[in-house]
Design a protein around this motif. Structure first.
Motif, PDB file in Angstrom:
ATOM      1  N   ALA A  28       3.831  18.150 -12.272  1.00  0.00           N
ATOM      2  CA  ALA A  28       2.385  18.060 -12.487  1.00  0.00           C
ATOM      3  C   ALA A  28       2.088  18.309 -13.963  1.00  0.00           C
ATOM      4  O   ALA A  28       2.744  19.130 -14.596  1.00  0.00           O
ATOM      5  N   GLN A  29       1.106  17.595 -14.485  1.00  0.00           N
ATOM      6  CA  GLN A  29       0.695  17.792 -15.874  1.00  0.00           C
ATOM      7  C   GLN A  29      -0.682  18.426 -15.872  1.00  0.00           C
ATOM      8  O   GLN A  29      -1.615  17.890 -15.268  1.00  0.00           O
ATOM      9  N   VAL A  30      -0.794  19.582 -16.536  1.00  0.00           N
ATOM     10  CA  VAL A  30      -2.045  20.333 -16.564  1.00  0.00           C
ATOM     11  C   VAL A  30      -2.365  20.683 -18.008  1.00  0.00           C
ATOM     12  O   VAL A  30      -1.532  21.266 -18.702  1.00  0.00           O
TER      13      VAL A  30
ATOM     14  N   LYS B  20      -3.323  14.813  -6.221  1.00  0.00           N
ATOM     15  CA  LYS B  20      -2.095  14.026  -6.325  1.00  0.00           C
ATOM     16  C   LYS B  20      -2.253  12.962  -7.409  1.00  0.00           C
ATOM     17  O   LYS B  20      -1.274  12.416  -7.888  1.00  0.00           O
ATOM     18  N   GLY B  21      -3.498  12.658  -7.784  1.00  0.00           N
ATOM     19  CA  GLY B  21      -3.802  11.634  -8.772  1.00  0.00           C
ATOM     20  C   GLY B  21      -4.289  12.246 -10.072  1.00  0.00           C
ATOM     21  O   GLY B  21      -3.776  13.264 -10.522  1.00  0.00           O
TER      22      GLY B  21
ATOM     23  N   ALA C  64      -4.130  23.050  -5.033  1.00  0.00           N
ATOM     24  CA  ALA C  64      -2.736  22.600  -5.078  1.00  0.00           C
ATOM     25  C   ALA C  64      -2.646  21.370  -5.979  1.00  0.00           C
ATOM     26  O   ALA C  64      -3.313  20.366  -5.741  1.00  0.00           O
ATOM     27  N   LEU C  65      -1.805  21.476  -7.007  1.00  0.00           N
ATOM     28  CA  LEU C  65      -1.565  20.361  -7.911  1.00  0.00           C
ATOM     29  C   LEU C  65      -0.176  19.825  -7.603  1.00  0.00           C
ATOM     30  O   LEU C  65       0.828  20.503  -7.839  1.00  0.00           O
ATOM     31  N   HIS C  66      -0.126  18.629  -7.049  1.00  0.00           N
ATOM     32  CA  HIS C  66       1.134  18.016  -6.640  1.00  0.00           C
ATOM     33  C   HIS C  66       1.873  17.452  -7.849  1.00  0.00           C
ATOM     34  O   HIS C  66       1.309  17.313  -8.928  1.00  0.00           O
TER      35      HIS C  66
END
Length: 130
Positions: free
Chosen positions: A103-105, A68-69, A81-83
């Protein structure tokens, strides 16, 4: 963030590092660990949750990972899981991956079966508090 597919080791075992914590080293937790502070190094657990205020720079190894961070480094996980609030830079190796809108990936994502082969950590030498 655990489920029946990837049960946490140690019945209902849950660890929590306090907000504002700064930890450096190799950390190993039975069950689930919640990280609302800053960690630099390697974290091994059955389930890892980086809270919205949390930041990790290093490696994560867990059957279940929820971000989440902020995270920078390498994730080796089962269910990842990427919130929406997640900011991830690095490599993500996963068995299943979910990414919420927002989400930024930035990095490489690879699908592979999760082996659960987390290396043991010598707690006497493996972790330190900054």
């Amino acid at each position: 963030m655990t489920d029946e597919t990837y049960p946490a080791a140690g019945t209902n075992s849950r660890s929590h590092l306090g907000a504002g914590s700064r930890i450096t080293g190799e950390l190993s937790f039975p069950g689930t660990v919640e990280l609302p502070g800053y960690v630099k190094g390697r974290v091994d657990a059955s389930a890892i949750v980086i809270e919205q205020a949390g930041e990790v720079d290093g490696e994560l190894h867990a059957a279940s990972v929820a971000i989440k961070g902020r995270f920078q480094g390498q994730i080796i996980g089962g269910k990842v899981a990427l919130h929406a609030s997640a900011r991830v830079t690095g490599d993500v190796t996963y068995e299943s991956l979910s990414i919420e809108t927002g989400a930024q990936v930035e990095g490489v994502c690879r699908r592979r079966p999760y082996s659960g082969g987390a290396k043991p950590v010598d707690q006497a030498r493996g972790s330190s508090v900054e």
